[in-house]
Design a protein around this motif. Structure first.
Motif, PDB file in Angstrom:
ATOM      1  N   TRP A 117       3.214  -9.953   2.783  1.00 14.94           N
ATOM      2  CA  TRP A 117       2.658 -10.753   1.690  1.00 14.94           C
ATOM      3  C   TRP A 117       1.965 -12.009   2.229  1.00 14.94           C
ATOM      4  CZ3 TRP A 117       1.657  -8.832  -2.759  1.00 14.94           C
ATOM      5  CH2 TRP A 117       2.460  -7.846  -3.325  1.00 14.94           C
ATOM      6  N   HIS A 118       2.554 -12.631   3.226  1.00 13.46           N
ATOM      7  CA  HIS A 118       1.900 -13.787   3.848  1.00 13.46           C
ATOM      8  C   HIS A 118       0.525 -13.399   4.385  1.00 13.46           C
ATOM      9  CE1 HIS A 118       4.739 -17.070   3.647  1.00 13.46           C
ATOM     10  NE2 HIS A 118       5.737 -16.313   4.083  1.00 13.46           N
TER      11      HIS A 118
ATOM     12  N   ILE B  84      -2.009 -12.680   1.459  1.00 14.80           N
ATOM     13  CA  ILE B  84      -2.467 -13.910   0.805  1.00 14.80           C
ATOM     14  C   ILE B  84      -3.380 -14.708   1.741  1.00 14.80           C
ATOM     15  CG2 ILE B  84      -1.680 -16.113  -0.135  1.00 14.80           C
ATOM     16  CD1 ILE B  84       0.875 -14.588  -1.051  1.00 14.80           C
TER      17      ILE B  84
ATOM     18  N   LEU C 138      -2.338 -16.228  -7.213  1.00 11.07           N
ATOM     19  CA  LEU C 138      -1.094 -16.571  -7.908  1.00 11.07           C
ATOM     20  C   LEU C 138      -0.283 -15.309  -8.230  1.00 11.07           C
ATOM     21  CD1 LEU C 138       0.239 -19.202  -8.982  1.00 11.07           C
ATOM     22  CD2 LEU C 138      -0.687 -18.599 -11.226  1.00 11.07           C
TER      23      LEU C 138
ATOM     24  N   TYR D   1       1.476 -14.065  -5.120  1.00  8.54           N
ATOM     25  CA  TYR D   1       2.717 -14.796  -4.840  1.00  8.54           C
ATOM     26  C   TYR D   1       3.846 -14.331  -5.763  1.00  8.54           C
ATOM     27  CZ  TYR D   1       1.086 -18.294  -1.466  1.00  8.54           C
ATOM     28  OH  TYR D   1       0.642 -18.928  -0.335  1.00  8.54           O
ATOM     29  N   GLU D   2       3.534 -14.126  -7.031  1.00  7.67           N
ATOM     30  CA  GLU D   2       4.562 -13.668  -7.976  1.00  7.67           C
ATOM     31  C   GLU D   2       5.114 -12.311  -7.570  1.00  7.67           C
ATOM     32  OE1 GLU D   2       2.579 -13.708 -11.691  1.00  7.67           O
ATOM     33  OE2 GLU D   2       2.649 -15.900 -11.926  1.00  7.67           O
TER      34      GLU D   2
ATOM     35  N   VAL E  36       7.416 -12.767  -4.175  1.00  8.69           N
ATOM     36  CA  VAL E  36       8.778 -13.297  -4.328  1.00  8.69           C
ATOM     37  C   VAL E  36       9.647 -12.340  -5.149  1.00  8.69           C
ATOM     38  CG1 VAL E  36       8.039 -15.690  -4.085  1.00  8.69           C
ATOM     39  CG2 VAL E  36       8.105 -14.644  -6.369  1.00  8.69           C
TER      40      VAL E  36
ATOM     41  N   TRP F 288       8.547 -18.714  -1.006  1.00 10.62           N
ATOM     42  CA  TRP F 288       8.692 -19.590  -2.170  1.00 10.62           C
ATOM     43  C   TRP F 288       8.062 -20.966  -1.892  1.00 10.62           C
ATOM     44  CZ3 TRP F 288       9.426 -19.059  -7.089  1.00 10.62           C
ATOM     45  CH2 TRP F 288      10.145 -17.977  -7.599  1.00 10.62           C
TER      46      TRP F 288
ATOM     47  N   ASP G 165       5.634 -21.684   0.228  1.00  3.93           N
ATOM     48  CA  ASP G 165       4.179 -21.523   0.224  1.00  3.93           C
ATOM     49  C   ASP G 165       3.651 -21.391  -1.198  1.00  3.93           C
ATOM     50  OD1 ASP G 165       4.250 -21.677   2.934  1.00  3.93           O
ATOM     51  OD2 ASP G 165       3.885 -19.553   3.310  1.00  3.93           O
ATOM     52  N   TYR G 166       4.368 -20.663  -2.018  1.00  2.00           N
ATOM     53  CA  TYR G 166       3.985 -20.483  -3.423  1.00  2.00           C
ATOM     54  C   TYR G 166       3.907 -21.838  -4.135  1.00  2.00           C
ATOM     55  CZ  TYR G 166       4.335 -18.438  -8.184  1.00  2.00           C
ATOM     56  OH  TYR G 166       4.108 -18.082  -9.493  1.00  2.00           O
TER      57      TYR G 166
END
Length: 843
Positions: free
Chosen positions: A115-116, A119, A138, A141-142, A145, A154, A156-157
């Protein structure tokens, strides 16, 4: 610069020293002009580099096409998805990369690192301040997590929202409310993380302190309200057992000193100012100290995965003893982040949530992630559907989850059966409940039809499939109100499970319950002469007689008795014949083994015992026809599935090797039920497997079982599993199972010449041998409209006519021996002396 070039630069940001050399060469050219030869060498090198790049690009394209084809055929290939995404990042194909990541995310949860990376690529492709780009990142990120618990993700979000959301950045009332909701969500998910949870608390406090700085000094009420909010955050954090609690306490004292305009921080004593905070802090500190060694164990890098998982399980048991669901759930989330495909961990986690929370989005979200991590476990899908039903989920969502479960591959067919039954259970409950949701019965019927079509070829003549049909027929009468459809279900069941007694009795029970006596009687007339497994043939006959006693007239009872009595006599005679044939074959084996022993024991000098001399004196010869029948049996026993019984490998062995079993991987069984046969023993060890032979000991005169048996296994692993079943019951008797050890002496299994046995043997393909088929499964064939003929008193021959006369020889003798006419065995003659034996073998 377009998006493709930007992504390529991001993927290749870290260049090696060799890759950076061309820049150095350009600088050298400025100070030292190249000669003609140097220029030729440089042009040649650049040409070779271009050729190499084109070859690499061609190889990458071929690999991409190969991976794309493989994933289209097998979407569940996790490593294939990873390689495909890695290659697409290298080539810079943005559209394909996005589709590849979305496809993988549909099937599998992505790790925090993935995920990192996703993004980061999105941020490099567009400006996050743009509304469409901000909204897309956004959502990423949802989703990130949601998959796994990650403190770094979290953080980074939160930082992303604080930096790129204009309302949050400007501290507008709407933006502040939005940020606080995000922080509270982060605290709920990770605030109790003992090792790293303080990072979320500190970020939250820093944001609130930033708001305090922007508050107008003239608005004393707003300023005091914000101070109380920050103080409340400190108090909340100090009551939670987290790492480095002393630093938090020091920061709080410093902040309080600043608010009270105190110069010396040490003068602040929490007991004097806030006694309840001091008490909460002391309690939290004790809780942290109690968990410190457990945290060290799960954070250690010098342990194996199995040890680390065991440390997690010990930690979970410790937390469960305190009974704090929120803390237990966070620890479970930490564990599955480290072990995402641990089946036992997911089952334990979901079971805990079912027992504590029972309903709610939290439980359904955990099940959603569990089935994505371990989609091959049918039990997780079943619990998932039950959890959705408890939460009163719509029929549409339940149907969607059920269809997803059927697309998975499970290890056993029974798991698919449980899924279908769970689905039908839920539909039945919804139809019979007082809910407003209107369901039609045809949905249940379609589900049963799908289950029947899929499972019938795999579960023929099994109790599971029979239960499915019985359930189906009952719902057709109760909910569907269609007796004709219920009869159609039973008729279909009889085609698949017709050899099972329960399929006929269940059909009859339904007709009797509905009051259709004539229909039930017609079913008895159809099945009383059928071949049913076990003692089903006899049981259905007796059941018919009981039925006529309770519901029929005298004429009906007489008619049933007229049909059933000859059938029962025929079945009894057949059983007697099977026992007699088994006893005769066992006795013949004893005789043959005795003759082999005499041949092999030519150096024996002692005289035979008087019992051996007088054993068979006076035996009469068998009838030629009976001898012929027994010779046929002997020829069938001598070969099993085309393999020579005495020499299975086709090589020449000496007699010493053939005359005894090695008993290297043999289990000795005692306390067997007298009626136990080879099929019973084989079914008893069906979960163990690896059976090579079964030898049941019989009395050499009566042929009855002695309650002892030997079972040979392929290897020690199967034998060990068989020994673990010691003291388990078979036909109501508790078996005693031990390893056979011929070195002890006195064991009958070490010498087959001294026991009466049958070897229930299997060939290399696992099929049942001809010996087992003849001794156990001779009762085969269609049994319809049986007719029984009387005995011929002149020669005691029994002739059976009709379709039930299968596998019955012309002569049937009662079990055992008669005193007036002793039976002479083949090859018996007047006993010889030792000298006569010696001369016979010297010849």
């Amino acid at each position: 610069m377009d998006q493709n070039e930007s992504l390529t630069l991001t993927a290749e940001a870290e260049l090696t020293k060799d890759q950076a050399m061309p820049d150095s060469d350009e600088k050298m050219e400025e100070n030292h002009p190249l000669t003609a030869d140097d220029e030729n060498h440089k042009d040649k090198a650049m040409s070779d580099s271009d050729d190499s790049d084109s070859e690499d690009e061609a190889q990458q394209n071929l690999l991409l096409e190969s991976l794309q084809t493989e994933l289209a055929a097998n979407p569940s290939n996790y490593d294939g998805h990873l390689q495909y995404i890695k290659l697409l990042r290298r080539t810079g194909d943005v559209d394909k990369l996005i589709r590849a990541r979305e496809a993988m995310s549909e099937l599998f949860p992505l790790s925090p690192e993935m995920w990192h990376q996703w993004i980061k690529d999105e941020l490099s492709l567009s400006t996050a301040s743009r509304p469409e780009a901000f909204s897309r990142i956004l959502k990423l990120y949802e989703r990130g997590v949601f998959d796994y618990l990650s403190i770094s993700l979290w953080c980074d979000y939160i930082n992303f929202v604080k930096e790129f959301d204009p309302m949050v950045r400007q501290c507008t009332p709407t933006g502040i409310s939005k940020a606080r909701d995000l922080f509270e969500s982060a605290l709920t998910a990770a605030g109790l993380h003992v090792a790293e949870g303080s990072k979320i608390w500190e970020a939250y406090r820093q944001y609130e302190q930033a708001i305090l700085l922007t508050t107008d000094d003239t608005d004393a009420q707003a300023k005091e309200k914000q101070v109380q909010r920050i103080r409340s955050l400190f108090h909340r954090q100090l009551s939670v057992p987290l790492a480095d609690m002393s630093s938090t306490l020091t920061a709080y004292k410093a902040w309080e000193a600043e608010q009270r305009n105190l110069q010396d921080v040490e003068t602040i004593d929490l007991v004097d100012i806030y006694p309840h905070v001091a008490s909460s802090y002391q309690k939290a500190l004790e809780m942290y100290n109690a968990r410190f060694h457990l945290e060290e164990q799960i954070l250690s890098l010098n342990v194996s995965d199995s040890e680390k998982l065991q440390h997690y399980m010990n930690y979970l048991k410790f937390e469960q003893s305190y009974g704090m669901p929120a803390r237990i759930q966070v620890l479970y989330e930490r564990a599955i982040t480290d072990f995402p495909i641990s089946l036992d961990l997911w089952l334990d986690y979901t079971r805990y949530l079912d027992n504590t929370l029972k309903v709610g989005n939290i439980v359904s979200n955990v099940y959603s992630r569990a089935t994505k991590n371990c989609p091959w476990v049918g039990e997780l899908w079943i619990r998932y559907m039950l959890s959705l039903e408890r939460g009163h989920t719509s029929e549409k969502d339940l149907s969607e989850i059920f269809e997803k479960s059927l697309q998975c591959t499970f290890s056993t067919v029974e798991e698919y059966l449980d899924l279908f039954l769970t689905r039908v259970d839920g539909l039945r409950r919804r139809m019979t409940s007082s809910s407003k949701e209107d369901l039609e019965y045809k949905i249940i019927r379609e589900t049963f039809e799908r289950a029947s079509d899929y499972l019938s070829p795999h579960l023929k003549n099994t109790e599971g499939l029979l239960h499915l049909y019985m359930y189906w027929a009952r719902l057709e009468t109760k909910l569907g109100k269609d007796v004709t459809a219920a009869r159609g279900v039973w008729e279909n069941c009889l085609k698949i499970c017709g050899s099972m007694l329960q399929s006929w009795t269940g059909y009859i029970a339904m007709e009797v319950e509905l009051g259709h006596i004539n229909e039930a009687r017609s079913i008895y007339k159809r099945c009383y002469s059928k071949r049913l497994s076990g003692t089903g043939s006899e049981d259905i006959c007796h059941s018919w007689l009981r039925f006529e006693r309770e519901f029929g007239t005298l004429e009906d009872f007489d008619h049933a008795s007229l049909k059933v009595t000859p059938r029962l006599e025929e079945l009894q005679l057949f059983r007697i014949h099977q026992e007699s044939k088994s006893a005769e074959e066992n006795e013949k084996n004893l005789k043959r083994n005795a003759r082999e022993k005499r041949k092999l024991g030519s150096d024996i000098t002692e005289e035979p015992t008087p019992s051996k001399r007088l054993k068979d004196i006076g035996n009469t010869k068998k009838a030629p026809e009976e001898n012929k029948y027994q010779q046929q049996n002997t020829s069938q026993v001598s070969k099993v599935e085309g393999v020579n019984w005495n020499n299975p490998s086709g090589q020449q062995f000496n007699h010493e090797k053939n005359r005894a079993y090695s008993d290297k991987c043999t289990a000795f069984i005692s306390n067997l039920h007298p009626t136990a046969n080879y099929e019973h023993i084989r079914n008893f060890f069906s979960d163990v497997g690896g059976i090579v032979a079964i030898r049941i000991l019989h009395d050499k005169f009566t042929g009855k079982s002695r309650g002892l048996a030997y079972v040979d296994f392929l290897d020690d692993e199967h034998l060990a599993a068989a020994l673990a079943k010691n003291k388990q019951k078979l036909i109501g008797k508790k078996l005693s199972i031990a390893r056979s050890d011929p070195r002890r002496g006195g064991r009958e299994s070490s010498n087959p010449k001294t026991l009466t046995e049958h070897a229930d043997t299997f060939n290399h393909s696992g099929k049942k041998s001809a010996v087992s088929k003849e001794t156990d499964d001779a009762y085969k064939g269609d049994v319809k409209d049986a007719k029984f003929s009387s005995r011929k008193q002149e020669n005691d021959n029994i002739q059976l006519r009709g379709k039930n006369t299968f596998a019955v020889p012309r002569n049937v003798r009662p079990l055992g021996f008669t005193a007036n006419k002793p039976i002479a065995e083949d090859g018996d003659e007047k006993p010889k002396s030792n000298e006569e034996f010696r001369k016979m073998f010297i010849r």
